[in-house]
Structure formats: structure tokens, C-alpha cells
Design an enzyme around this catalytic site. Structure first.
Site, mmCIF file in Angstrom:
data_model
loop_
_atom_site.group_PDB
_atom_site.id
_atom_site.type_symbol
_atom_site.label_atom_id
_atom_site.label_comp_id
_atom_site.label_asym_id
_atom_site.label_seq_id
_atom_site.Cartn_x
_atom_site.Cartn_y
_atom_site.Cartn_z
ATOM 1 N N ARG A 224 -7.007 39.863 -36.073
ATOM 2 C CA ARG A 224 -5.719 39.592 -35.422
ATOM 3 C C ARG A 224 -4.976 38.541 -36.258
ATOM 4 O O ARG A 224 -5.594 37.636 -36.826
ATOM 5 C CB ARG A 224 -5.932 39.052 -34.004
ATOM 6 N N HIS A 272 -1.292 47.023 -40.003
ATOM 7 C CA HIS A 272 -2.247 47.114 -38.886
ATOM 8 C C HIS A 272 -2.802 48.549 -38.786
ATOM 9 O O HIS A 272 -2.644 49.218 -37.759
ATOM 10 C CB HIS A 272 -1.589 46.700 -37.563
HETATM 11 P P1 NAP Z 1 -17.288 43.021 -30.879
HETATM 12 O O1 NAP Z 1 -18.273 44.133 -30.985
HETATM 13 O O2 NAP Z 1 -17.032 42.402 -29.550
HETATM 14 O O3 NAP Z 1 -17.767 41.893 -31.898
HETATM 15 C C1 NAP Z 1 -17.232 40.613 -31.903
HETATM 16 C C2 NAP Z 1 -18.090 39.704 -32.776
HETATM 17 O O4 NAP Z 1 -17.430 38.430 -32.902
HETATM 18 C C3 NAP Z 1 -19.464 39.436 -32.171
HETATM 19 O O5 NAP Z 1 -20.436 39.380 -33.187
HETATM 20 C C4 NAP Z 1 -19.290 38.042 -31.538
HETATM 21 O O6 NAP Z 1 -20.462 37.268 -31.464
HETATM 22 C C5 NAP Z 1 -18.343 37.406 -32.537
HETATM 23 N N1 NAP Z 1 -17.647 36.269 -31.918
HETATM 24 C C6 NAP Z 1 -16.815 36.285 -30.863
HETATM 25 N N2 NAP Z 1 -16.387 35.036 -30.577
HETATM 26 C C7 NAP Z 1 -16.975 34.228 -31.477
HETATM 27 C C8 NAP Z 1 -16.948 32.835 -31.713
HETATM 28 N N3 NAP Z 1 -16.237 31.994 -30.941
HETATM 29 N N4 NAP Z 1 -17.668 32.337 -32.740
HETATM 30 C C9 NAP Z 1 -18.405 33.169 -33.503
HETATM 31 N N5 NAP Z 1 -18.489 34.502 -33.340
HETATM 32 C C10 NAP Z 1 -17.775 35.020 -32.345
HETATM 33 O O7 NAP Z 1 -15.872 43.471 -31.447
HETATM 34 P P2 NAP Z 1 -15.533 44.648 -32.496
HETATM 35 O O8 NAP Z 1 -15.500 45.958 -31.836
HETATM 36 O O9 NAP Z 1 -16.414 44.491 -33.680
HETATM 37 O O10 NAP Z 1 -14.017 44.257 -32.866
HETATM 38 C C11 NAP Z 1 -13.694 43.014 -33.426
HETATM 39 C C12 NAP Z 1 -12.188 42.817 -33.461
HETATM 40 O O11 NAP Z 1 -11.608 43.634 -34.478
HETATM 41 C C13 NAP Z 1 -11.415 43.244 -32.214
HETATM 42 O O12 NAP Z 1 -11.488 42.252 -31.206
HETATM 43 C C14 NAP Z 1 -10.013 43.432 -32.740
HETATM 44 O O13 NAP Z 1 -9.272 42.217 -32.630
HETATM 45 C C15 NAP Z 1 -10.229 43.759 -34.219
HETATM 46 N N6 NAP Z 1 -9.792 45.139 -34.551
HETATM 47 C C16 NAP Z 1 -8.797 45.302 -35.462
HETATM 48 C C17 NAP Z 1 -8.415 46.579 -35.809
HETATM 49 C C18 NAP Z 1 -7.345 46.829 -36.849
HETATM 50 O O14 NAP Z 1 -6.901 47.976 -37.012
HETATM 51 N N7 NAP Z 1 -6.926 45.836 -37.590
HETATM 52 C C19 NAP Z 1 -9.030 47.695 -35.202
HETATM 53 C C20 NAP Z 1 -10.028 47.477 -34.275
HETATM 54 C C21 NAP Z 1 -10.415 46.192 -33.956
HETATM 55 P P3 NAP Z 1 -21.682 37.727 -30.511
HETATM 56 O O15 NAP Z 1 -22.273 38.932 -31.209
HETATM 57 O O16 NAP Z 1 -22.601 36.575 -30.517
HETATM 58 O O17 NAP Z 1 -21.080 38.063 -29.182
HETATM 59 C C1 GLV Z 2 -6.748 47.555 -32.918
HETATM 60 O O1 GLV Z 2 -6.311 46.580 -33.460
HETATM 61 C C2 GLV Z 2 -7.731 47.493 -31.888
HETATM 62 O O2 GLV Z 2 -8.015 46.405 -31.377
HETATM 63 O O3 GLV Z 2 -8.274 48.559 -31.535
#
Ligand code: NAP
Ligand code: GLV
Length: 312
Positions: A224, A272
Site C-alpha cells: 500500500r 497498482h
Molecule cells: P497476509 O497473508 O495477511 O500476510 C500479512 C503478513 O504481514 C503476515 O506475515 C503478517 O505477520 C505480517 N504483518 C502484519 N502486520 C505486521 C507487523 N505489524 N509487523 C510485522 N509483520 C506484520 O496478507 P497477504 O495476502 O500476503 O497480503 C499482503 C498485502 O498485500 C495486502 O494486505 C495488500 O495490502 C497487499 N496487496 C497488494 C496488491 C497489489 O496489487 N499491489 C494485491 C494484493 C495484495 P503474521 O504472519 O505474524 O501475521
Molecule cells: C489489491 O491491492 C488487494 O488488496 O487485493
């Protein structure tokens, strides 16, 4: 069963058709103010007026992985929010980040510029061992990215809130700014952000974080825009502490005309698009979760249920 759709900036018709095919007997509608209470909602950036009428839902399904925008709203008490859990995003994220890392490591922009001038040039091969990649966020997307980079034999490290063991990845954990975080940064040259946006992680890529990275660092933000303090990145680029960045997400989207990032020679901007929501995969995932809930599955058996205290 009633399913209501409230999809801002997204055409609802194909989602409606896909869900209707999955649940031929269900009543599926595009939300209008005053509609009767539905059982499930499928949303993207819903207005507060919608959320204020949804106290009787069994679950809200967000058609993205990140729920930061939703978490800033006033949510109906006791209604679980379920985010997309991969649904075809992790492979997209792995190819996008691997591309950005390899493009930087192999100096492909430099070769492209030389070729445009008709110049047959060679650069000294760089040492892979000098390009350790640090992935912040070892969740669904971060772990897939880390594993993809391992296949190219980069040294890969990861940082998460809770302690983890991931084969081939050096794992660090603990609070932002704490010893685990600092140790993670100290050994990182290419920093990838795949954290959810929460009050703890906002502005995490600031001057202190950038200064802690190996000199000539590279930043890839695919999470983000509010994770990055933009002025601190521009300053670190000007001082040479950071060699370049690939940025897919921004504080204001679309990136405003005239923003310094558009024309910066060391910044690659993408709109994005690193991991898009894939409609068919997402509908199949949401339909599977609705079926499980209808059959009486407990919430903790459903992947992607958001913890409201943690905000992700
Ligand atoms: P996820 O499975 O919830 O993974 C989040 C990771 O971040 C987990 O390992 C979590 O730790 C860690 N985390 C959260 N808060 C933290 C903190 N304060 N300090 C250290 N580590 C922390 O999420 P995901 O599915 O991988 O997605 C991640 C993010 O990618 C989304 O929230 C979104 O913003 C972004 N995204 C972007 C796009 C794009 O097109 N640019 C697309 C999809 C997603 P724990 O494992 O210990 O809980
Ligand atoms: C895209 O940014 C998503 O969070 O799926």
C-alpha cells in the site's frame, strides 16, 4: 439465501452472474439503500451507508486481499470480514516481484538504454550474494514471493509479526522498530513490502528504515502507498543510499499528474497492477466459503477471516 453486492469502481454484472451460476436458487442483487437484509455481502470499498444497514449479515466478503480501507469504516458489530486468500494473486505477485528484482540485479534498464543507442556493451556481472532480498510480510503473498526468489538463488530473508520457520528463508519477527526488525533490515539490500496496511505498518518505509538497509539498496513496494514516506525515498535516492525503486502502489491513486515519481529516472511506476483480483478464481473461493458456512463450518475453518484487533 440472499447475497448483496456492493462493488465500487467494479462492474457488478459479471460478479452477479458468476455467483448466480454458483448458487442458482439464491437471490443476488446489487445493493440499493433500503434493500431487505441479505445473508452475505460481496464488497469492494462499500460506502458507510451500506455498512450501516448490514447488522444481520453472516459474513462480508472483500474482493481484494487488503482490507485496510474496510477497516477504516464503521463495521457492523459481530459480522466477520473475509478477505481473498490468494485466489490467483500469489503467482502474479511472485512474477511481478521476481521481474523487478531481476531487472535491477541484471541491470536490464542499462542494457536497454545502450541498445537504444545502438551500443553493444557489457557490464561486470554482479554477485548474487550481494543482493539479499528482504520480504516484509511473510503471509500468503510474501511467502510465495520469497520462495520464488529462492529459486533464482538470491539470499532471501523475511519479516513478520509472529515468529516463523520457512524453508530456505532467514526469518525475523517482532514489533516494527524492534530488534528483529532492525536485524532484518541490516542484512537486506532489496526491500520488498508485502505487509497489510495497519496503524503499526503505516510509514514503515521511512528515512530510518532506508538508512538501515545496505548501501545502494533497492525498494519494491507492492503493498500500500501509505507504507512509504515518499519524501524520505526521494531524499535517499538523491543521496545515493537507495539506488532505485519499483512502486506499484501510492498514497493517492491514480498517482497525480506532476508527481515527482512519474518522471524520476530511478523509479519505475506501475498502476497498482502487481496482483489483480481474478474474477473466476475469486468467485469460486467466495462460493466455497459460503457453502462451508451454510453447512455449519466454524469461522476458524475459513481462510482469510480478518482479525479486527490486528486489522488484517
Ligand atoms: P497476509 O497473508 O495477511 O500476510 C500479512 C503478513 O504481514 C503476515 O506475515 C503478517 O505477520 C505480517 N504483518 C502484519 N502486520 C505486521 C507487523 N505489524 N509487523 C510485522 N509483520 C506484520 O496478507 P497477504 O495476502 O500476503 O497480503 C499482503 C498485502 O498485500 C495486502 O494486505 C495488500 O495490502 C497487499 N496487496 C497488494 C496488491 C497489489 O496489487 N499491489 C494485491 C494484493 C495484495 P503474521 O504472519 O505474524 O501475521
Ligand atoms: C489489491 O491491492 C488487494 O488488496 O487485493
Amino acid at each position: 439465501m440472499n447475497i448483496t453486492l456492493c462493488l465500487t469502481d467494479t462492474k457488478p454484472e459479471p460478479w452477479k452472474a458468476g455467483l448466480q451460476a454458483a448458487f442458482p436458487d439464491a437471490r443476488i442483487t446489487n445493493w440499493q439503500p433500503g434493500d431487505p437484509q441479505a445473508d452475505y455481502a460481496v464488497v469492494w470499498a462499500p460506502p458507510q451507508a451500506f455498512l450501516d444497514q448490514q447488522a444481520g449479515l453472516r459474513a462480508i466478503f472483500n474482493i481484494g486481499a487488503g482490507v485496510d480501507a474496510l477497516m477504516k469504516s464503521r463495521l457492523p458489530a459481530g459480522v466477520p470480514v473475509v478477505r481473498l486468500d490468494d485466489a490467483g494473486m500469489s503467482v502474479q505477485m511472485a512474477e511481478f516481484v521476481a521481474h523487478a528484482v531481476i531487472r535491477h540485479f541484471r541491470e536490464l534498464d542499462g542494457y536497454e538504454a545502450d541498445v537504444a543507442l545502438g551500443k553493444w556493451s557489457y557490464r561486470k556481472p554482479r554477485l548474487r550474494s550481494d543482493f539479499s532480498v528482504g520480504v516484509m510480510g511473510l503471509g500468503v503473498l510474501g511467502q510465495r514471493v520469497a520462495q520464488a526468489l529462492r529459486l533464482f538463488e538470491f539470499p532471501v530473508r523475511g519479516y513478520s509479526r509472529s515468529a516463523k520457520q520457512v524453508e530456505g528463508i532467514e526469518c525475523f519477527s517482532g514489533p516494527v522498530g524492534g530488534e528483529g526488525f532492525q536485524a532484518f533490515l541490516r542484512g537486506t539490500r532489496v526491500l520488498v513490502c508485502l505487509l497489510p496496511l495497519t496503524p503499526e505498518t503505516e510509514n514503515i518505509i521511512d528515512r530510518n528504515t532506508l538508512a538501515a538497509l545496505a548501501p545502494g539498496a533497492y525498494v519494491i513496494n507492492v503493498a500500500r502507498g501509505a507504507h512509504l514516506v515518499e519524501a524520505d525515498l526521494l531524499d535517499a535516492l538523491a543521496r545515493g543510499q537507495v539506488a532505485g525503486a519499483t512502486l506499484d502502489v501510492f498514497r493517492t491513486e491514480p498517482l497525480p499528474a506532476g508527481h515527482a515519481f512519474w518522471q524520476h529516472p530511478q523509479i519505475t511506476v506501475t498502476p497498482h497492477t502487481s496482483a489483480r483480483t481474478l474474477r473466476e478464481e475469486s468467485i469460486a473461493q467466495i462460493a466455497g466459503k459460503i457453502r462451508a458456512l451454510q453447512a455449519g463450518a466454524p469461522l476458524d475453518a475459513i481462510a482469510g477471516v480478518v482479525n479486527p484487533e490486528r486489522g488484517y
